[in-house]
Structure formats: C-alpha cells, structure tokens
Design a protein around this motif. Sequence first.
Motif, PDB file in Angstrom:
ATOM      1  N   ASP A 165       0.292 -28.671 -12.974  1.00 26.16           N
ATOM      2  CA  ASP A 165       0.538 -29.979 -13.575  1.00 26.16           C
ATOM      3  C   ASP A 165       1.984 -30.457 -13.382  1.00 26.16           C
ATOM      4  OD1 ASP A 165       1.795 -28.227 -15.236  1.00 26.16           O
ATOM      5  OD2 ASP A 165       0.658 -28.744 -17.040  1.00 26.16           O
ATOM      6  N   THR A 166       2.655 -29.870 -12.383  1.00 21.26           N
ATOM      7  CA  THR A 166       4.027 -30.310 -12.131  1.00 21.26           C
ATOM      8  C   THR A 166       4.065 -31.223 -10.915  1.00 21.26           C
ATOM      9  OG1 THR A 166       4.824 -28.208 -13.002  1.00 21.26           O
ATOM     10  CG2 THR A 166       6.399 -29.516 -11.748  1.00 21.26           C
ATOM     11  N   ILE A 167       4.812 -32.314 -11.064  1.00 15.66           N
ATOM     12  CA  ILE A 167       4.960 -33.249  -9.950  1.00 15.66           C
ATOM     13  C   ILE A 167       6.083 -32.757  -9.036  1.00 15.66           C
ATOM     14  CG2 ILE A 167       5.578 -35.611  -9.313  1.00 15.66           C
ATOM     15  CD1 ILE A 167       4.453 -36.462 -12.098  1.00 15.66           C
ATOM     16  N   PHE A 168       5.804 -32.670  -7.739  1.00 18.53           N
ATOM     17  CA  PHE A 168       6.796 -32.305  -6.734  1.00 18.53           C
ATOM     18  C   PHE A 168       7.007 -33.501  -5.801  1.00 18.53           C
ATOM     19  CE2 PHE A 168       7.363 -27.512  -6.458  1.00 18.53           C
ATOM     20  CZ  PHE A 168       6.691 -27.215  -7.643  1.00 18.53           C
ATOM     21  N   VAL A 169       8.243 -33.804  -5.475  1.00 20.61           N
ATOM     22  CA  VAL A 169       8.524 -34.849  -4.488  1.00 20.61           C
ATOM     23  C   VAL A 169       9.567 -34.303  -3.515  1.00 20.61           C
ATOM     24  CG1 VAL A 169       9.183 -37.263  -4.129  1.00 20.61           C
ATOM     25  CG2 VAL A 169       8.217 -36.568  -6.332  1.00 20.61           C
ATOM     26  N   ASP A 170       9.298 -34.452  -2.218  1.00 20.79           N
ATOM     27  CA  ASP A 170      10.285 -34.070  -1.204  1.00 20.79           C
ATOM     28  C   ASP A 170      11.208 -35.255  -0.977  1.00 20.79           C
ATOM     29  OD1 ASP A 170       8.966 -31.705  -0.944  1.00 20.79           O
ATOM     30  OD2 ASP A 170       7.998 -32.173   0.979  1.00 20.79           O
TER      31      ASP A 170
END
Length: 372
Positions: free
Chosen positions: A218-223
């Motif tokens: 449930d964690t948002i990751f953004v590169d």
Amino acid sequence: QDGMNAQELGKLLHREPAEIVKKLFMLGVMVNQNQSLDKDTIEILAADYGIEAKEKVHEDLSDLDKIFEKEMENTEHLVSRPPVVTIMGHVDHGKTTLLDHLRHSHITAGEAGGITQAIGAYQVRHGDNLITFLDTPGHAAFTEMRARGANITDITILVVAADDGVMPQTIEAINHAKAAKTPIIVAINKIDKPDANPQHVTDQLMQYGLVPEKLGGDTIFVDISAKFGKNIDELLDMIILEAEVMELKADPDQPAAGSVIEARLDQGKGPVATLLVQQGTLHVGDPIVVGHTFGRVRTMTNERGRDVKKATPSSPVSITGLNEVPEAGDRYVVFDDEKTARAVGEERAKEAQVEERRKTTRVTLDSLFDSL
Ligand code: GTP
Ligand code: MG
C-alpha cells in the motif's frame, strides 16, 4: 480574585474579615476591610491559609495544549484542507534539489518571481490543489513536536537516491514516519543517472515494510529526477491522491490554532514567528497566545513576503506582534478577545519565569556545592 477586599475574601475563606485584616497587618500590608486588595497580596494571603489563589479560569486556560486539543476537536464546518508534507531522506539523496525545484516551478500563478523570503514552509499549487511543504527536514520544530508526541506533518516524502539505495538516514526517516503514523510516499530519485537501479532500491525498501502497490502493498512509489524535473507532477498527483484518501479537514470558521515552525528576533520588526495554521483562520489583529508569550497579530506575510490579511488551514505565515520570541514546536491559540489572551499569556509567561527561576536556583545551588 483581583480587586476583592478583606470582607469578601473573609467570606470566601470562611474567616472573619477582622482576622484577614490582622493577618494582612502581620504580613506588612495595612488595609481596612473595604479596601480592595491586589492579586499578589491575595495570593500571599491565600498561600498563608494554604489555599491556591490562582483564579480557576486561569488555571484551566494556562494549559495551552489542552485548549489546542479542544480547538482541534471543535470542528463544526469541516472542509478539506491542503496536506502538510515533509521531505526526508539520507544525505545527498536530493531533498533540497526537490524542494528547490518545487519552489521555482510550482509557485502560485500570478506570483512569478519565486519565493523571496525563506520562511521554513511554503505552499505550491498543483492544478486546483495546494500542497504545503515544510522546509529543512529534521528541523527543530519536528524534533520538538516529536518529543511531545505531537505531529504537524500529514505525509512524508521519502527520497532515496537510485544510485545509492537505502542508507542509515533512510531507515531513520522510515522509523520516524512510522512513529508519527504518517503515510510515506517513496520518491526514488536520480533515475537519470546511468548507474541508477530503482528496482534494487525497491527490493531494499520492501525489507522495511514499504511494499509498492503493484506488488500488493500500500505504499506509493514514484521514480523521479529532482535535478531534471522528471515525474515531479506525477509525485504531486500522488500527494493529492494520498491526501484525498486521508480526508484531511479543518474548520476555517473558528479561531486559529496551530504550531510554530520557526521564530527569530528581527532587529526592526521584533519577534517574528512562522506559524502553520492547523485549525481555523488566522487574521491580522487576532489576539494570540504562542507558547509562553502572547500578543496581537500585527503583520502577516506569506512565503513570498506578501502581506496577507488572513491565513486558512494548512497555510504557513510569518507574523509579527508577539511580546517575545516563541520556540519552534510551540503551539498557539487565538482567543476571541484580547483580555483573555493577555490573561492566559501572562499566566503562561509567569509559569515560564517560575520554571526559569527554579532552574537558575538549581544551577546556583549546584555551583555553590561544587565550590565547597
Ligand atoms: P543534504 O541536505 O546534505 O542531506 O542533501 P540533500 O538530500 O538535500 O541533497 P541535494 O539536493 O543537496 O543533492 C545532492 C547532490 O545530488 C547535488 O549535487 C544534486 O545536484 C544532486 N542531485 C539531486 N537530485 C538529482 C537528480 O535527480 N539527478 C542527479 N543526477 N543528481 C541529483
Ligand atoms: Mg539539503
């Protein structure tokens, strides 16, 4: 109560007025039964009778934390408020670069020219939404708030350099966010670098319980690339999304309450404090108690150094008009009338003084014993 005379006081303490007058005489105060007494005299007398003379109302009011909590709960007309975001991460992973990029590229329309005045916090506009960023991670205010178990941040952006991976301060930041129960959005930074390995970083972070949504977490990751401004809009989208899920709300109709981000003494302006509005709306002219000091909001400016008349929930503003310089992490509450604010402020200032005196006495005694 201030202004009481011996007769009234006698009634209150269940003593003959004559006895009160006699007692006062012995304490070196010569009055008749009808002469009104000042507060100090009443306190001395009451102390002599073993009674706390503190006016009840002051006793309750001087507990600013309690008033603050009440203000936070007292929410009649709740509306959405912008999220308050902190950027954290290991040394050199790109926190400042990201903040700088946001500062220059996402300033409110019509206010080109950027932020002229660093006030420790600022808002950026993203589409129809505002986001409040708190500057300088690991700031004194956070440490202080954390120590008190309080929290001013809604969302933590964890910046991890894709060419360096999880480092000690990355772990520290994760623990801090977990302790504060704030959701983390992972920004894997420096993806422009040839040796960037976002997959490796993701694997590492999963060991700390940060699992991307596409892998069932449930964690948002953004590169991102903070340096080249890549995927920054996407990161802001994710902040707005997370904020919507959190349903962050406040009541702009009530008197303001919030926390001090930073404060300093300005040569010309006197005490200047950067405040985050966490509840209600702050206005120029508001009677305010801040930590152990008080005053009336004389001027109020935003992060661009512009004068503003009011500040709504989640906005950071810099104010003048306080008697003393408060401390980062101090709470503040606005009162309906100046009289109450003054009463509470003076009560708290006195408390601080007593505490200070206690400390110095201790120091003096210690040094006395040391010198023996
Ligand atoms: P501290 O404040 O010391 O903890 O560091 P920081 O996290 O604020 O890092 P900072 O933003 O100062 O960036 C450190 C170095 O990394 C600088 O030389 C930046 O130019 C560089 N840098 C930051 N973001 C990027 C990026 O996206 N790509 C590349 N190639 N370099 C970056
Ligand atoms: Mg930095």
